[in-house]
Design a protein around this motif. Structure first.
Motif, PDB file in Angstrom:
ATOM      1  N   ASP A 184       0.981  -1.178   0.309  1.00 20.36           N
ATOM      2  CA  ASP A 184      -0.140   0.033  -0.163  1.00 20.36           C
ATOM      3  C   ASP A 184       1.187   0.989  -0.271  1.00 20.36           C
ATOM      4  N   LEU A 185       2.123   1.228   1.042  1.00 20.48           N
ATOM      5  CA  LEU A 185       2.988   2.283   0.943  1.00 20.48           C
ATOM      6  C   LEU A 185       3.469   2.694  -1.133  1.00 20.48           C
ATOM      7  N   LEU A 186       4.236   1.312  -0.719  1.00 20.23           N
ATOM      8  CA  LEU A 186       5.259   2.138  -2.207  1.00 20.23           C
ATOM      9  C   LEU A 186       3.572   2.286  -2.964  1.00 20.23           C
ATOM     10  N   ALA A 187       2.487   2.412  -3.170  1.00 23.02           N
ATOM     11  CA  ALA A 187       1.622   2.322  -4.899  1.00 23.02           C
ATOM     12  C   ALA A 187       1.268   3.342  -4.076  1.00 23.02           C
ATOM     13  N   ARG A 188       1.330   3.516  -3.506  1.00 22.14           N
ATOM     14  CA  ARG A 188       0.723   5.398  -2.389  1.00 22.14           C
ATOM     15  C   ARG A 188       2.152   6.387  -3.048  1.00 22.14           C
ATOM     16  N   GLY A 189       3.419   6.167  -3.712  1.00 22.23           N
ATOM     17  CA  GLY A 189       4.541   6.111  -3.643  1.00 22.23           C
ATOM     18  C   GLY A 189       5.450   7.410  -2.699  1.00 22.23           C
ATOM     19  N   LEU A 190       5.783   6.353  -1.411  1.00 17.65           N
ATOM     20  CA  LEU A 190       6.321   6.841  -0.215  1.00 17.65           C
ATOM     21  C   LEU A 190       7.870   6.803  -0.198  1.00 17.65           C
ATOM     22  N   THR A 191       8.293   7.170  -0.041  1.00 19.95           N
ATOM     23  CA  THR A 191      10.196   7.264  -0.023  1.00 19.95           C
ATOM     24  C   THR A 191       9.990   6.337   1.057  1.00 19.95           C
ATOM     25  N   GLN A 192      11.437   5.530   0.520  1.00 24.83           N
ATOM     26  CA  GLN A 192      11.727   4.711   1.684  1.00 24.83           C
ATOM     27  C   GLN A 192      11.679   5.405   3.201  1.00 24.83           C
ATOM     28  N   ARG A 193      12.304   6.082   3.612  1.00 23.60           N
ATOM     29  CA  ARG A 193      12.178   7.006   4.707  1.00 23.60           C
ATOM     30  C   ARG A 193      10.977   6.315   5.418  1.00 23.60           C
ATOM     31  N   ALA A 194      10.079   7.099   4.106  1.00 21.03           N
ATOM     32  CA  ALA A 194       8.360   7.564   4.885  1.00 21.03           C
ATOM     33  C   ALA A 194       8.139   6.623   5.024  1.00 21.03           C
ATOM     34  N   ILE A 195       8.226   5.149   4.220  1.00 27.77           N
ATOM     35  CA  ILE A 195       7.386   3.992   4.916  1.00 27.77           C
ATOM     36  C   ILE A 195       8.182   3.642   6.001  1.00 27.77           C
ATOM     37  N   ALA A 196       9.720   3.455   6.199  1.00 26.64           N
ATOM     38  CA  ALA A 196      10.354   2.985   7.440  1.00 26.64           C
ATOM     39  C   ALA A 196       9.924   3.311   8.990  1.00 26.64           C
ATOM     40  N   ASN A 197       9.147   5.074   8.015  1.00 28.02           N
ATOM     41  CA  ASN A 197       8.294   6.004   9.532  1.00 28.02           C
ATOM     42  C   ASN A 197       7.266   5.290   9.580  1.00 28.02           C
ATOM     43  N   ARG A 198       6.666   4.825   8.520  1.00 24.11           N
ATOM     44  CA  ARG A 198       4.894   4.877   8.660  1.00 24.11           C
ATOM     45  C   ARG A 198       5.031   3.292   9.566  1.00 24.11           C
ATOM     46  N   LEU A 199       6.256   1.962   9.239  1.00 28.99           N
ATOM     47  CA  LEU A 199       6.232   1.210   9.564  1.00 28.99           C
ATOM     48  C   LEU A 199       6.242   1.071  10.826  1.00 28.99           C
TER      49      LEU A 199
END
Length: 308
Positions: A259-274
């Motif tokens: 889901d996060l990748l499909a929204r175009g988030l960066t690796q850093r933003a994904i790491a923060n979310r997860l």
């Protein structure tokens, strides 16, 4: 409602200079030296009056929050006014329809065979469109393989200021990937409704060309420029649009890496979310990109979602 623009380079430089000087300053002195940059800082809330004659720098996070609220209020106001141009132009539209205008040089109905040929002609018409594209897309949820391209297309179309209205069938509003796309599109100003009735796939471009998909196969399409036929299709679309259900396209909450990748988030933003380290996320993404043979993070997200 008028909202202030974000501070430019000169205003940002002035803000950093004021911070370096301790954050306090005399308004008259700074205004005499850099009036435009200071005006931007004041408008965006990056500097505030502490007491009479004494000013200081403000927390950019607080200023961003205030600006965000103003932008959202302006966006809501514009959405509420979205139908005003249609109502305002209705009298003129009736006059135009009843005027004895000279007939066009050509009133063609053309059948095109072959998916590539259809897409080429349709793509040319979309690029030539100046103000409006209407479409009816049956079948409920949008095919996952088409969604990445749809994001790009809607951004390009709305970026040119073209009105975009689309009718979907039930099922589109319960499919997470389709809902995520519709939320993105409507945030850009497109309008999408649900019509719980059978209808045929079609597009109307600038109220002058109708594109009808073939009954038996998408390998055949009919391009209609006859104004009488176009007018009949437009009337039917407007009746269907009026009956269709308005939908609040709220994006589903992202809960997975896909889901996060499909929204175009960066690796850093994904790491923060997860709640993971950036190194851990980077390792997972590297493995998944190889597994799915994906060139970009966005493509990886859609490929993962399509196979989940």
């Amino acid at each position: 409602m008028t909202v202030p623009a974000l501070p430019g380079a000169a205003a940002r430089a002035l803000y950093r200079e004021l911070l370096a000087d301790g954050g306090l300053f005399d308004l008259a002195q700074v205004s005499a030296r850099e009036p435009a940059a200071l005006a931007q800082l004041r408008a965006t809330g990056l500097v505030v009056e502490l007491h009479e004659g004494q000013w200081g720098t403000a927390d950019p996070r607080r200023a961003a929050g205030l600006l965000r609220a103003q932008y959202r209020e302006a966006a809501v106001e514009l959405l509420l006014r979205a139908d005003e141009p249609v109502r305002a132009m209705d009298e003129l539209a009736q006059a135009y329809d009843s005027a004895a205008l000279p007939p066009p040089a050509e009133r063609s109905i053309t059948h095109v065979e072959g998916l590539q040929q259809i897409q080429q002609r349709l793509g040319d018409l979309i690029l030539e469109s100046r103000y409006e594209i209407l479409s009816m897309q049956p079948g409920g949820a949008r095919p996952a393989v088409h969604l990445p391209r749809m994001y790009t297309d809607v951004e390009a179309i709305r970026g040119r200021g073209i009105e975009l209205r689309t009718l979907y069938q039930p099922g589109a509003d319960t499919d997470p990937a389709t809902v995520a796309y519709a939320a993105h599109a409507t945030a850009l100003g497109a309008r999408i409704r649900i019509l719980d009735e059978p209808f045929r796939r079609l597009m109307v471009l600038d109220r002058s060309v109708v594109v009808l998909a073939g009954h038996a196969s998408y390998q055949v399409a009919t391009f209609v420029e006859d104004p009488v036929v176009v007018g009949l299709v437009l009337d039917q679309f407007e009746r269907d649009w009026t009956r269709a259900e308005r939908v609040r396209w709220d994006p589903p909450p992202p809960s997975t890496l896909a889901d996060l990748l499909a929204r175009g988030l960066t690796q850093r933003a994904i790491a923060n979310r997860l709640g993971l380290s950036e190194r851990t996320v980077a390792a997972q993404i590297a493995r998944l990109r190889e597994e799915y043979d994906a060139d970009t993070l966005f493509q990886l997200g859609w490929l993962m979602r399509a196979t989940s």
